[in-house]
Design a protein around this motif. Sequence first.
Motif, mmCIF file in Angstrom:
data_model
loop_
_atom_site.group_PDB
_atom_site.id
_atom_site.type_symbol
_atom_site.label_atom_id
_atom_site.label_comp_id
_atom_site.label_asym_id
_atom_site.label_seq_id
_atom_site.Cartn_x
_atom_site.Cartn_y
_atom_site.Cartn_z
ATOM 1 N N GLY A 48 0.813 -1.212 0.000
ATOM 2 C CA GLY A 48 0.000 0.000 0.000
ATOM 3 C C GLY A 48 0.841 1.255 0.000
ATOM 4 N N LEU A 49 1.993 1.211 0.644
ATOM 5 C CA LEU A 49 2.891 2.360 0.697
ATOM 6 C C LEU A 49 3.440 2.683 -0.687
ATOM 7 C CD1 LEU A 49 4.480 4.449 2.353
ATOM 8 C CD2 LEU A 49 6.226 2.695 2.736
ATOM 9 N N TYR A 57 0.704 4.171 -2.815
ATOM 10 C CA TYR A 57 0.424 5.543 -2.398
ATOM 11 C C TYR A 57 1.468 6.510 -2.949
ATOM 12 C CZ TYR A 57 -0.027 9.588 0.700
ATOM 13 O OH TYR A 57 -0.160 10.858 1.186
ATOM 14 N N VAL A 91 0.884 9.725 -5.526
ATOM 15 C CA VAL A 91 1.333 11.088 -5.210
ATOM 16 C C VAL A 91 2.279 11.594 -6.296
ATOM 17 C CG1 VAL A 91 2.640 12.503 -3.586
ATOM 18 C CG2 VAL A 91 1.032 10.802 -2.734
ATOM 19 N N THR A 151 -0.149 10.616 6.053
ATOM 20 C CA THR A 151 -0.638 9.382 5.434
ATOM 21 C C THR A 151 0.497 8.408 5.166
ATOM 22 O OG1 THR A 151 -2.471 10.586 4.394
ATOM 23 C CG2 THR A 151 -1.949 8.407 3.511
ATOM 24 N N VAL A 152 1.621 8.920 4.647
ATOM 25 C CA VAL A 152 2.734 8.015 4.345
ATOM 26 C C VAL A 152 3.329 7.428 5.631
ATOM 27 C CG1 VAL A 152 4.756 9.569 4.354
ATOM 28 C CG2 VAL A 152 4.626 7.710 2.700
ATOM 29 N N LEU A 206 0.909 4.692 6.816
ATOM 30 C CA LEU A 206 1.051 3.476 6.020
ATOM 31 C C LEU A 206 2.331 2.723 6.369
ATOM 32 C CD1 LEU A 206 -0.089 4.794 2.527
ATOM 33 C CD2 LEU A 206 -1.293 3.126 3.942
#
Length: 208
Positions: free
Chosen positions: A4-5, A8, A12, A163-164, A167
């Motif tokens: 997921g990281l 993401y 971005v 958010t990062v 995660l």
Amino acid sequence: MRRGLVAYVAIVAIAAAIVSAAILLRYVHYAPYDLNGWTGVVALMALMILGEGLGVRLSLGQAVFSVSLIPTVATVALFGPAVAVVARAVSQILAQAVILRQQTIKWIFNAAQLSLGIGLGSIVYVNLGGVPSYETFDFIQVVQALGGLIVTYFIINMVLVSTVISLDTGKRLRDIWMQLGPTAFANELASSSYSLFVVFAFVQLGVG
């Protein structure tokens, strides 16, 4: 590394590329037209790179506040959104990927989130009446527009960075905001004040 990281960071980065391209097309007319202006751009980029080595790491471990925001914000006021976005992205990549040799995913994310924050913040700056110029200085005009830039940058930076970190570490977003928020806002408020001085100094004295 969490899947997921990676996804993401990719999202971005793509968003940053799209926004940056749009800004280049829309605001390139603010770019310098003489040697004095371009020398100033190079000088501010050098300060951005230097600033990346003067960061303060918070207890969360992943978050670092650096003084590179000072010349970045000054670049918006002096040379406009297009130059600021390119200068910030190139400086970030040179500092983190080439000089500091950070992990690929880390410098990609940092370059992308900074481009988004400064890019969208610079659009707000222009729309609040800020007129990028390295020849004249209108204190009231710059201060008002700078406020909008900093608030926009703060919100985008906090959302993306929190958010990062969430995660990567599994921490709750609310806890990260509570821990980072006050320090981040204080850092960006202080940076905008110093940026104001840099803008004034450049208009009055040039690169020196």
